[in-house]
Design an enzyme around this catalytic site. Structure first.
Site, PDB file in Angstrom:
ATOM      1  CB  ALA A 136      -0.886  -0.216   0.998  1.00  0.00           C
ATOM      2  CD  GLU A 139      -0.571   9.027   0.973  1.00  0.00           C
ATOM      3  OE1 GLU A 139      -0.776  10.524   0.825  1.00  0.00           O
ATOM      4  OE2 GLU A 139      -0.195   8.421   1.789  1.00  0.00           O
ATOM      5  N   PRO A 140      -4.977   9.031  -2.680  1.00  0.00           N
ATOM      6  CG  PRO A 140      -6.751   9.299  -1.641  1.00  0.00           C
ATOM      7  CD  PRO A 140      -5.612   8.766  -1.513  1.00  0.00           C
ATOM      8  CD  GLN A 289       2.527 -10.368 -49.454  1.00  0.00           C
ATOM      9  OE1 GLN A 289       2.373  -9.189 -50.091  1.00  0.00           O
ATOM     10  NE2 GLN A 289       3.549 -11.108 -49.791  1.00  0.00           N
ATOM     11  N   GLY A 350     -11.628  -8.960 -35.937  1.00  0.00           N
ATOM     12  CA  GLY A 350     -12.852  -8.427 -36.452  1.00  0.00           C
ATOM     13  C   GLY A 350     -13.806  -8.334 -35.258  1.00  0.00           C
ATOM     14  CD  GLU A 374       4.494  -3.779  -9.425  1.00  0.00           C
ATOM     15  OE1 GLU A 374       5.600  -3.882  -9.708  1.00  0.00           O
ATOM     16  OE2 GLU A 374       3.496  -4.573  -9.358  1.00  0.00           O
ATOM     17  CB  THR A 376       2.671   5.835 -15.449  1.00  0.00           C
ATOM     18  OG1 THR A 376       3.718   6.910 -15.244  1.00  0.00           O
ATOM     19  CG2 THR A 376       1.331   6.247 -14.513  1.00  0.00           C
ATOM     20  CB  SER A 377       4.347   4.350 -20.110  1.00  0.00           C
ATOM     21  OG  SER A 377       3.677   2.827 -20.080  1.00  0.00           O
TER      22      SER A 377
HETATM   23  N1  COS Z   1      16.581   1.727  -5.652  1.00  0.00           N
HETATM   24  C1  COS Z   1      17.184   2.179  -4.454  1.00  0.00           C
HETATM   25  N2  COS Z   1      17.096   3.755  -4.145  1.00  0.00           N
HETATM   26  C2  COS Z   1      16.675   4.615  -5.169  1.00  0.00           C
HETATM   27  C3  COS Z   1      15.947   3.971  -6.298  1.00  0.00           C
HETATM   28  C4  COS Z   1      15.967   2.690  -6.733  1.00  0.00           C
HETATM   29  N3  COS Z   1      15.365   2.176  -7.708  1.00  0.00           N
HETATM   30  N4  COS Z   1      15.216   5.137  -6.912  1.00  0.00           N
HETATM   31  C5  COS Z   1      15.687   6.184  -6.049  1.00  0.00           C
HETATM   32  N5  COS Z   1      16.289   5.839  -5.148  1.00  0.00           N
HETATM   33  C6  COS Z   1      16.922   6.663  -4.201  1.00  0.00           C
HETATM   34  C7  COS Z   1      17.911   7.739  -4.850  1.00  0.00           C
HETATM   35  O1  COS Z   1      19.161   7.275  -4.915  1.00  0.00           O
HETATM   36  C8  COS Z   1      17.856   8.863  -4.014  1.00  0.00           C
HETATM   37  O2  COS Z   1      18.403   8.712  -2.768  1.00  0.00           O
HETATM   38  P1  COS Z   1      19.650   9.777  -2.336  1.00  0.00           P
HETATM   39  O3  COS Z   1      18.702  11.084  -2.322  1.00  0.00           O
HETATM   40  O4  COS Z   1      20.191   9.289  -0.976  1.00  0.00           O
HETATM   41  O5  COS Z   1      20.563   9.901  -3.611  1.00  0.00           O
HETATM   42  C9  COS Z   1      16.263   8.806  -3.434  1.00  0.00           C
HETATM   43  O6  COS Z   1      15.977   7.465  -3.597  1.00  0.00           O
HETATM   44  C10 COS Z   1      15.546  10.001  -4.252  1.00  0.00           C
HETATM   45  O7  COS Z   1      15.665   9.437  -5.737  1.00  0.00           O
HETATM   46  P2  COS Z   1      15.071  10.409  -6.781  1.00  0.00           P
HETATM   47  O8  COS Z   1      15.660  11.628  -6.521  1.00  0.00           O
HETATM   48  O9  COS Z   1      15.404   9.696  -8.247  1.00  0.00           O
HETATM   49  O10 COS Z   1      13.489  10.365  -6.569  1.00  0.00           O
HETATM   50  P3  COS Z   1      12.350  11.401  -7.236  1.00  0.00           P
HETATM   51  O11 COS Z   1      11.487  11.860  -6.239  1.00  0.00           O
HETATM   52  O12 COS Z   1      12.826  12.118  -8.284  1.00  0.00           O
HETATM   53  O13 COS Z   1      11.397  10.455  -8.183  1.00  0.00           O
HETATM   54  C11 COS Z   1      10.188   8.654  -9.002  1.00  0.00           C
HETATM   55  C12 COS Z   1      11.443   9.253  -8.205  1.00  0.00           C
HETATM   56  C13 COS Z   1       9.347   9.475  -9.955  1.00  0.00           C
HETATM   57  C14 COS Z   1      10.828   7.876 -10.337  1.00  0.00           C
HETATM   58  C15 COS Z   1       9.575   7.616  -7.985  1.00  0.00           C
HETATM   59  O14 COS Z   1       8.769   8.431  -7.232  1.00  0.00           O
HETATM   60  C16 COS Z   1       8.708   6.726  -8.798  1.00  0.00           C
HETATM   61  O15 COS Z   1       9.256   5.499  -9.155  1.00  0.00           O
HETATM   62  N6  COS Z   1       7.288   6.890  -8.900  1.00  0.00           N
HETATM   63  C17 COS Z   1       6.427   5.967  -9.368  1.00  0.00           C
HETATM   64  C18 COS Z   1       5.851   5.312  -8.233  1.00  0.00           C
HETATM   65  C19 COS Z   1       5.185   3.960  -8.413  1.00  0.00           C
HETATM   66  O16 COS Z   1       5.685   3.228  -9.093  1.00  0.00           O
HETATM   67  N7  COS Z   1       3.803   3.946  -7.963  1.00  0.00           N
HETATM   68  C20 COS Z   1       3.116   2.597  -7.995  1.00  0.00           C
HETATM   69  C21 COS Z   1       3.293   1.949  -6.962  1.00  0.00           C
HETATM   70  S1  COS Z   1       2.817   0.285  -6.877  1.00  0.00           S
HETATM   71  S2  COS Z   1       1.362   0.277  -7.804  1.00  0.00           S
END
Ligand code: COS
Length: 391
Positions: A136, A139-140, A289, A350, A374, A376-377
């Site tokens: 989990a 969040e909204p 084809q 079709g 997990e 988005t694209s």
């Molecule tokens: N593994 C280990 N550490 C990670 C990591 C990874 N894959 N990705 C980031 N980190 C660490 C970074 O190294 C950084 O650490 P330091 O500040 O110590 O250097 C910290 O986490 C923050 O990383 P970053 O600045 O890259 O994070 P951002 O806030 O810029 O954004 C995204 C990261 C947007 C990529 C992230 O929030 C994300 O993946 N969002 C999608 C969420 C998702 O998948 N939601 C669905 C959930 S399940 S349905």
């Protein structure tokens, strides 16, 4: 007969090949007949889902989601086994794949960051299907932007007290426990988050809503009101939450690619059968084809996806290094191209392709959420860019 030549690739050893063969035979026998189960009401869906989890557990397949010390099949996570499992299960049933995936995602953070006590308490029952797991985080007002979450966890003696709302939670209402993320400190953004394991019957946790989606899966919203959780249920340390989430997702995003691959393979096989039986303008449509080029493109996308998925899994399994870039590539390409493959399969069918209950119609609905959950694209592209530009 589905193409299984990818199993000869060097990413795999004989253990993987045997596993794929055995799971394929089992899924054909045990899972395929359930594809037409009634999912039209929440009660029917939950019943069917629980039945699938029970079958997967009793037959030993869920043991591939946990490590051997706690009752698992293999020493540690083997991403190739999990990606193969998702691909094979998804080929036969989106719900069976989802059940397997959630046991892995929902317990993965415990395996990676939990204390020995938490692992002993939760993992063995996840591996048998006796307990159902969930993850989990959303969040909204905080989906892609995980670091903006507002659910709080305040220290009170030897407990944390949690307040907030989590939504889009797979297995909400079904799960026995949740790995749940909340803000424990004043540190901004990603620095102030922590992860907890919370029992589903905690009086401070309510499933406040179930959400119906285009391809029925257990999904819902959780409301936390003064939800008291022992400090010993924290995964890692206070402030580790973002790392816990991202490290877990690095593993499971590859397996989402595996599931997409399973849906795409099934769509291609359905399309080939249709092309070889449907007659139009005096010949089988597969003799034209225009249909052959569609099949050619589908096969290409499927193999390219498989290369990315199993490359990512192989790197993680054999080198144990961070595979953020590889797993994002695997998820992005496989889910996007599976959507295209399935769309073409519908086109080859079709009018029949959009009839409720026809397999390609089901796949058309099943694949859509994989391009969103997990990460988005669009988020995957940003992750790939950040990783690539940092090199
Ligand atoms: N593994 C280990 N550490 C990670 C990591 C990874 N894959 N990705 C980031 N980190 C660490 C970074 O190294 C950084 O650490 P330091 O500040 O110590 O250097 C910290 O986490 C923050 O990383 P970053 O600045 O890259 O994070 P951002 O806030 O810029 O954004 C995204 C990261 C947007 C990529 C992230 O929030 C994300 O993946 N969002 C999608 C969420 C998702 O998948 N939601 C669905 C959930 S399940 S349905």
């Amino acid at each position: 007969m589905s193409d299984s030549t990818y199993l000869t690739w060097p990413f795999f050893d004989d253990t993987h090949r045997k596993f794929a063969e055995e799971l394929t035979a089992w899924a054909k026998e045990e899972i395929a007949p359930l594809e037409k189960d009634d999912h039209s009401t929440l009660e029917a869906l939950d019943k069917s889902f629980k039945h699938l989890i029970k079958k997967l557990g009793e037959s030993g397949w869920l043991k591939y989601t946990i490590p051997k010390t706690y009752g698992g099949a293999l020493e540690t996570f083997d991403v190739r086994h999990m990606a193969l499992a998702r691909s094979i299960l998804a080929y036969h049933s989106g719900l069976a794949d989802f059940g397997f995936a959630m046991q892995g995602l929902g317990s993965g953070s415990i395996t990676l960051f939990g204390s020995d006590d938490l692992k002993k308490q939760y993992l063995p029952d996840v591996g048998t299907g006796k307990r159902t797991a969930a993850f989990a985080i959303s969040e909204p007002e905080s989906g892609s932007d995980v670091a903006s979450m507002t659910t709080t966890a305040t220290l009170d003696g030897n407990h944390y007290v949690l307040n907030g709302v989590k939504t889009w939670i797979s297995n909400a209402g079904i799960a026995d426990q949740y790995v749940l993320f909340a803000r424990t400190g004043d540190a901004p953004g990603s620095k102030g988050l922590s992860a907890f394991v919370i029992e589903a019957d905690n009086p401070g946790l309510k499933v406040s809503e179930r959400i119906n989606v285009i391809a029925p899966h257990p999904l819902g919203t959780l409301t936390l009101t003064d939800c008291r959780v022992p400090t010993s249920n924290m995964l890692g340390h206070s402030g580790d939450g973002f790392k816990v989430a991202m490290t877990t997702l690095d593993i499971f995003r590859t397996t989402v690619g595996g599931a997409a691959l399973g849906f795409a393979r099934r769509a291609m096989d359905e399309a080939i059968d249709r092309a070889q039986s449907r007659v139009a303008f005096g010949k089988k449509i597969g003799d034209f084809q225009i249909i052959q080029t569609k099949i050619g493109e589908m096969a290409l996308k499927i193999d390219a996806s498989a290369l990315l998925v199993f490359r990512s899994a192989w790197v993680k399994d054999t080198q144990g290094i961070r595979v953020t870039r590889e797993s994002s590539m695997a998820k992005l390409y496989s889910t996007e191209s599976a959507q295209e493959v399935i769309d073409e399969a519908v086109q080859i069918f079709g009018g029949m392709g959009v009839v409720s209950g026809v397999t390609v119609e089901r796949l058309y609905r099943e694949i859509r959420a994989l391009r969103i959950y997990e990460g988005t694209s669009e988020i995957q592209k940003l992750v790939i860019a950040a990783q690539t530009m940092a090199k």
